[in-house]
Motif scaffolding. Structure first.
Motif, PDB file in Angstrom:
ATOM      1  N   ALA A 187       0.810  -1.228   0.000  1.00  0.00           N
ATOM      2  CA  ALA A 187       0.000   0.000   0.000  1.00  0.00           C
ATOM      3  C   ALA A 187       0.841   1.274   0.000  1.00  0.00           C
ATOM      4  O   ALA A 187       0.524   2.235   0.688  1.00  0.00           O
ATOM      5  N   GLN A 188       1.900   1.286  -0.767  1.00  0.00           N
ATOM      6  CA  GLN A 188       2.800   2.440  -0.805  1.00  0.00           C
ATOM      7  C   GLN A 188       3.200   2.718  -2.244  1.00  0.00           C
ATOM      8  O   GLN A 188       3.449   1.780  -3.001  1.00  0.00           O
ATOM      9  N   SER A 189       3.330   3.995  -2.565  1.00  0.00           N
ATOM     10  CA  SER A 189       3.890   4.322  -3.883  1.00  0.00           C
ATOM     11  C   SER A 189       5.381   4.646  -3.775  1.00  0.00           C
ATOM     12  O   SER A 189       6.029   4.911  -4.792  1.00  0.00           O
ATOM     13  N   ALA A 190       5.926   4.637  -2.561  1.00  0.00           N
ATOM     14  CA  ALA A 190       7.319   5.031  -2.349  1.00  0.00           C
ATOM     15  C   ALA A 190       8.282   3.894  -2.696  1.00  0.00           C
ATOM     16  O   ALA A 190       8.910   3.299  -1.821  1.00  0.00           O
ATOM     17  N   HIS A 191       8.377   3.599  -3.987  1.00  0.00           N
ATOM     18  CA  HIS A 191       9.338   2.563  -4.401  1.00  0.00           C
ATOM     19  C   HIS A 191       9.679   2.726  -5.875  1.00  0.00           C
ATOM     20  O   HIS A 191       8.993   3.453  -6.609  1.00  0.00           O
ATOM     21  N   ASP A 192      10.715   2.026  -6.312  1.00  0.00           N
ATOM     22  CA  ASP A 192      11.317   2.297  -7.623  1.00  0.00           C
ATOM     23  C   ASP A 192      10.372   2.114  -8.803  1.00  0.00           C
ATOM     24  O   ASP A 192      10.347   2.933  -9.718  1.00  0.00           O
ATOM     25  N   THR A 193       9.587   1.027  -8.824  1.00  0.00           N
ATOM     26  CA  THR A 193       8.812   0.781 -10.041  1.00  0.00           C
ATOM     27  C   THR A 193       7.766   1.879 -10.252  1.00  0.00           C
ATOM     28  O   THR A 193       7.512   2.289 -11.392  1.00  0.00           O
ATOM     29  N   PHE A 194       7.187   2.374  -9.171  1.00  0.00           N
ATOM     30  CA  PHE A 194       6.188   3.433  -9.339  1.00  0.00           C
ATOM     31  C   PHE A 194       6.834   4.691  -9.915  1.00  0.00           C
ATOM     32  O   PHE A 194       6.349   5.275 -10.887  1.00  0.00           O
ATOM     33  N   TRP A 195       7.966   5.099  -9.337  1.00  0.00           N
ATOM     34  CA  TRP A 195       8.577   6.354  -9.790  1.00  0.00           C
ATOM     35  C   TRP A 195       9.251   6.190 -11.142  1.00  0.00           C
ATOM     36  O   TRP A 195       9.403   7.162 -11.887  1.00  0.00           O
ATOM     37  N   ASP A 196       9.633   4.968 -11.474  1.00  0.00           N
ATOM     38  CA  ASP A 196      10.134   4.714 -12.832  1.00  0.00           C
ATOM     39  C   ASP A 196       9.009   4.948 -13.842  1.00  0.00           C
ATOM     40  O   ASP A 196       9.192   5.578 -14.887  1.00  0.00           O
ATOM     41  N   PHE A 197       7.805   4.449 -13.488  1.00  0.00           N
ATOM     42  CA  PHE A 197       6.632   4.667 -14.343  1.00  0.00           C
ATOM     43  C   PHE A 197       6.392   6.174 -14.504  1.00  0.00           C
ATOM     44  O   PHE A 197       6.191   6.671 -15.613  1.00  0.00           O
ATOM     45  N   VAL A 198       6.436   6.900 -13.385  1.00  0.00           N
ATOM     46  CA  VAL A 198       6.149   8.340 -13.418  1.00  0.00           C
ATOM     47  C   VAL A 198       7.146   9.071 -14.313  1.00  0.00           C
ATOM     48  O   VAL A 198       6.756   9.872 -15.172  1.00  0.00           O
ATOM     49  N   GLN A 199       8.443   8.767 -14.139  1.00  0.00           N
ATOM     50  CA  GLN A 199       9.428   9.528 -14.919  1.00  0.00           C
ATOM     51  C   GLN A 199       9.310   9.243 -16.410  1.00  0.00           C
ATOM     52  O   GLN A 199       9.657  10.080 -17.239  1.00  0.00           O
ATOM     53  N   LEU A 200       8.758   8.075 -16.752  1.00  0.00           N
ATOM     54  CA  LEU A 200       8.613   7.738 -18.178  1.00  0.00           C
ATOM     55  C   LEU A 200       7.250   8.134 -18.741  1.00  0.00           C
ATOM     56  O   LEU A 200       7.029   8.059 -19.952  1.00  0.00           O
ATOM     57  N   GLN A 201       6.313   8.517 -17.861  1.00  0.00           N
ATOM     58  CA  GLN A 201       4.955   8.872 -18.303  1.00  0.00           C
ATOM     59  C   GLN A 201       4.606  10.254 -17.759  1.00  0.00           C
ATOM     60  O   GLN A 201       3.869  10.372 -16.775  1.00  0.00           O
ATOM     61  N   PRO A 202       5.116  11.298 -18.379  1.00  0.00           N
ATOM     62  CA  PRO A 202       4.850  12.636 -17.818  1.00  0.00           C
ATOM     63  C   PRO A 202       3.364  12.984 -17.759  1.00  0.00           C
ATOM     64  O   PRO A 202       2.973  13.902 -17.044  1.00  0.00           O
ATOM     65  N   GLU A 203       2.513  12.234 -18.467  1.00  0.00           N
ATOM     66  CA  GLU A 203       1.071  12.496 -18.358  1.00  0.00           C
ATOM     67  C   GLU A 203       0.584  12.286 -16.915  1.00  0.00           C
ATOM     68  O   GLU A 203      -0.479  12.754 -16.538  1.00  0.00           O
ATOM     69  N   SER A 204       1.377  11.539 -16.106  1.00  0.00           N
ATOM     70  CA  SER A 204       0.963  11.270 -14.722  1.00  0.00           C
ATOM     71  C   SER A 204       1.242  12.454 -13.786  1.00  0.00           C
ATOM     72  O   SER A 204       0.782  12.468 -12.644  1.00  0.00           O
ATOM     73  N   LEU A 205       1.996  13.478 -14.262  1.00  0.00           N
ATOM     74  CA  LEU A 205       2.518  14.478 -13.328  1.00  0.00           C
ATOM     75  C   LEU A 205       1.447  15.307 -12.621  1.00  0.00           C
ATOM     76  O   LEU A 205       1.590  15.632 -11.443  1.00  0.00           O
ATOM     77  N   HIS A 206       0.384  15.662 -13.328  1.00  0.00           N
ATOM     78  CA  HIS A 206      -0.650  16.443 -12.656  1.00  0.00           C
ATOM     79  C   HIS A 206      -1.231  15.632 -11.496  1.00  0.00           C
ATOM     80  O   HIS A 206      -1.353  16.117 -10.368  1.00  0.00           O
TER      81      HIS A 206
END
Ligand code: HDD
Length: 691
Positions: A187-206
């Motif tokens: 139940a956490q987003s504080a880990h590598d795979t989540f932030w890897d997804f974010v950095q590769l999908q800037p549509e998630s930034l908002h």
């Protein structure tokens, strides 16, 4: 005849059709005798049938076999997302008929109708047994049991989403769920795979900005907004369409916890939000939400600097105001968690006449996924017959069979057109009766088959910046701290750097704050902040005018002067607040009944603290810590004259939201009430508070 209500739907006061329907399924075991599933009376359920007192168990023990087999099959798959949730029944009623010009959905525009609802609130990433107060989006799914069929508004407490196209949903969910090799973290987003997804999908930034904000840690399901997220369509009598965004606004205001607090609540009470909802409804403090709509005429579809079909964008309320159209009150707890809250099945494609989809590619993807997932989760196509899912509108069609068919269809035919059953059930086209019939909005569509995102979906930074600009100083501090916590748990340095490279396009000070905490360079090349704001986005601007349902910890000891406390307690409870007496021991303390022994409680479970100990707790380290921690989390702290020594022992630095002990009487009650209603006081210097 009421033209909005030609079928004579029930009016206010006669709205319990759903509850009446559920009555047929309620089982009361009071004063009954135990039987098998076949209704055969049982003599003994503690000893299996064996060959002699010390011999082997016999296969013919049908009671043992049935009992253990049923147990072995008790679990169903948890939801692949939104597994942890809490539900409640309620009622929705439109304020007036002002939407009748835009939609034929009767429940939205006939104020005489009271429509039963079921709502399920949820977290997204965690498993069914995970803690409530994690940093996450909250689901806010509402089933309206209308007389035109079930309408599901399957929303979240944030108005945008991580991705623009439903085909990316499995990728997003796999990235945020625990990592595949060790199933950590829960139940956490504080880990590598989540932030890897974010950095590769800037549509998630908002959406990431919302997720890093305090919106991701709501104080209560009763104090968070809900959003339909997508642009939907209202359809009026002549088939005219109007774009619509749906909003739920809680009457108690939109309030959040603080991060340090949620970490402690997770241990103290993992059921914090679920319990809060349950207890409020049991007490009769029914949660209320106003439904609002933003309406956009079709002619204005292209007048915005973003695409209405892009679910990563809001329509700022300052551009298109939210128009209140009705209210939902949640007034009944489910009676069986599994039967109701676990088996409820929502689906974005459950719509009724007067509401329709748009071509938002995220919504289009969802319209496939929900029915599909219920087919495995609830084992086959007959789940709409489960009591909580059953419409109150009559159901007749030629769909048949499948696992657990409960209906005994009398018809000799299950095909259409037929002559044997007189052509029934009959479509509107055959019967010629068109009232209340769903008709798809007639949109002209034409284009080449392509896999390509529209260029109008390309701007991923402007609204992330709008969100940041709209935050108060304390909200900005919390966002930076959240980024630090999250990225601080990312192992790969390059992922942190890539995220920073996006943040610089949102705002320079945001990127600088996060980079400083991570000990990384501030990237170059920001695109510059456009300076626009939408004040409606800030929780600092949410209403703060009530202390109703707020929980106040009242610290007492054997030295407490009950006569000093009672008028204040009476004034607070008179305004709907809940005072819990925390004392050094259970039982009676200074003539008061203790609700809990102090060391079994924690300040994080309360909204405010009232020191009424008469000096008896001033040397108690647990009590001193309790007060300091509440102060550190921004809560109202008030001391009656008898609480002076404890307040002095806590040695709090000066700051707002601390009342007494020199203020007394009406002024004390007024100031303490205002300090609680303010929710939190973040303009305090807490850097030196040892808690
Ligand atoms: Fe979803 C459950 C909300 C995008 C696929 N979703 C689910 C629930 C909520 C949402 C509140 C829980 C319902 C309940 O309490 O039972 N989902 C959203 C919102 C979205 C969104 C607001 C974006 C605007 N979802 C989304 C996409 C897909 C799904 C793009 C797939 C293409 N969602 C599902 C699902 C779930 C679900 C797999 C899991 C359990 C369920 O449906 O019943 O079908």
């Amino acid at each position: 005849m009421n033209p909005l209500n030609p079928l004579g739907d029930p009016v206010a006061g006669e709205s319990d059709d759903k509850q009446r329907q559920l009555d047929d399924y309620r089982i009361d075991s009071t004063d009954t005798r135990m039987t098998t599933d076949q209704g055969v009376r049982i003599d003994d359920t503690d000893n299996s049938l064996s060959a002699g007192e010390r011999g082997p168990t016999l296969l013919e023990d049908f009671h043992f076999r049935e009992k253990v087999t049923r147990f072995d099959h008790e679990r169903i798959p948890e939801r692949v997302v939104h597994a942890r949730g809490a539900g409640a029944y309620g009622k929705f009623q439109a304020y007036d008929d002002s939407l009748a010009e835009y939609t034929v959905a009767r429940f939205l525009c006939d104020p005489s109708l009271v429509t039963p609802t079921f709502v399920r609130f949820s977290t997204v990433a965690g498993s069914r047994g995970s803690a409530d107060t994690v940093r996450d989006v909250r689901g806010f799914a509402t089933k309206f049991y209308t007389h035109q069929g079930n309408y599901d508004l399957v929303g979240n407490n944030m108005p945008v989403f991580f991705i623009q196209d439903g085909i990316k949903f499995p990728d997003f969910v796999h990235a945020v769920k625990p990592e595949p090799h060790n199933e950590i973290p829960q139940a956490q987003s504080a880990h590598d795979t989540f932030w890897d997804f974010v950095q590769l999908q800037p549509e998630s930034l908002h959406m990431i900005m919302w997720l890093m904000s305090d919106r991701a840690i709501p104080r209560s399901y009763r104090m968070m907004q809900g959003f339909g997220v997508h642009t939907f369509r209202l359809v009026g009598a002549e088939g005219r369409g109007t774009f619509v965004k749906f909003h739920w606004k809680p009457v108690l205001g939109t309030h959040s916890l603080v991060w340090d607090e949620v970490l402690r609540i997770q241990g103290n009470d993992p059921d914090f939000n679920r319990r809060d909802l349950w207890e409020a409804i049991e007490r009769g403090a029914y949660p209320e939400y106003e439904l609002g709509v933003q309406l956009v005429p079709e002619a204005d579809e292209h007048k915005f600097d973003f695409d209405l079909l892009d679910a990563t964008k809001i329509i700022p309320e300052e551009e298109v105001p939210v128009r209140p159209v009705g209210k939902m009150v949640l007034d009944r707890n489910p009676e069986n968690f599994f039967a109701e809250t676990e088996q409820v099945a929502f689906h974005t494609a459950n719509i009724v006449p007067g509401i329709d989809f748009t071509n938002d590619p995220l919504l289009q993807g969802r319209n496939f996924s929900y029915l599909d997932t219920q087919l495995i989760r609830l084992a086959g196509p007959n789940f709409p017959q489960i009591p909580v899912n059953r419409p109150i509108a009559p159901v007749h069609n030629d769909q048949r069979d499948g696992y657990h068919q409960h209906m005994i269809h009398q018809s000799r035919t299950s095909y259409s057109v037929n002559s044997i059953s007189g052509g029934c059930p009959m479509t509107a086209a055959k019967s010629g009766e068109w009232d209340g019939v769903f008709q798809h909005y007639q949109e002209r569509v034409d284009g080449n088959k392509i896999r390509k995102r529209s260029p109008s979906f390309e701007d991923h930074y402007s609204q992330a910046t709008l969100f940041w600009n709209s935050m108060s100083p304390w909200e900005k501090q919390h966002i930076v701290a959240a980024f630090l916590f999250e990225l601080g748990h990312v192992e790969r340095r390059y992922i942190k750097e890539k995220v920073l490279a996006h943040l610089i396009h949102i705002d320079q000070t945001l990127a600088e704050g996060v980079a400083a905490g991570l000990g990384l360079e501030v990237p170059q090349g920001g695109t510059g902040n456009h300076g626009k704001m939408s004040p409606a986005l800030s929780q600092a601007n949410a209403p703060r005018d009530t202390i109703a349902t707020r929980k106040i910890a009242v610290l007492v000891s054997d030295d407490t002067a009950a006569s000093e406390l009672e008028p204040v307690r009476g004034a607070l409870t008179g305004q709907g607040a809940i005072c819990e007496i925390l004392a050094p021991h259970e039982g009676t303390v200074a003539g008061l009944t203790a609700d809990r022994q102090l060391t079994t409680a924690s300040s994080v479970l309360y909204d405010a603290v009232l020191l009424a100990d008469g000096g008896g707790l001033a040397a108690d380290a647990y009590a001193v810590h309790f007060v300091r921690e509440a102060f550190k989390h921004g809560k109202a702290v008030a001391a009656l004259p008898g609480g002076r020594a404890l307040l002095e022992a806590a040695a709090l630095p000066p700051g707002p939201g601390v009342v007494g002990p020199d203020t007394t009487g009406d002024a004390f009650e007024r100031e303490f009430g205002a300090a609680i209603a303010a929710h939190r006081h973040f303009d305090r210097d807490i850097s030196g508070v040892p808690a």
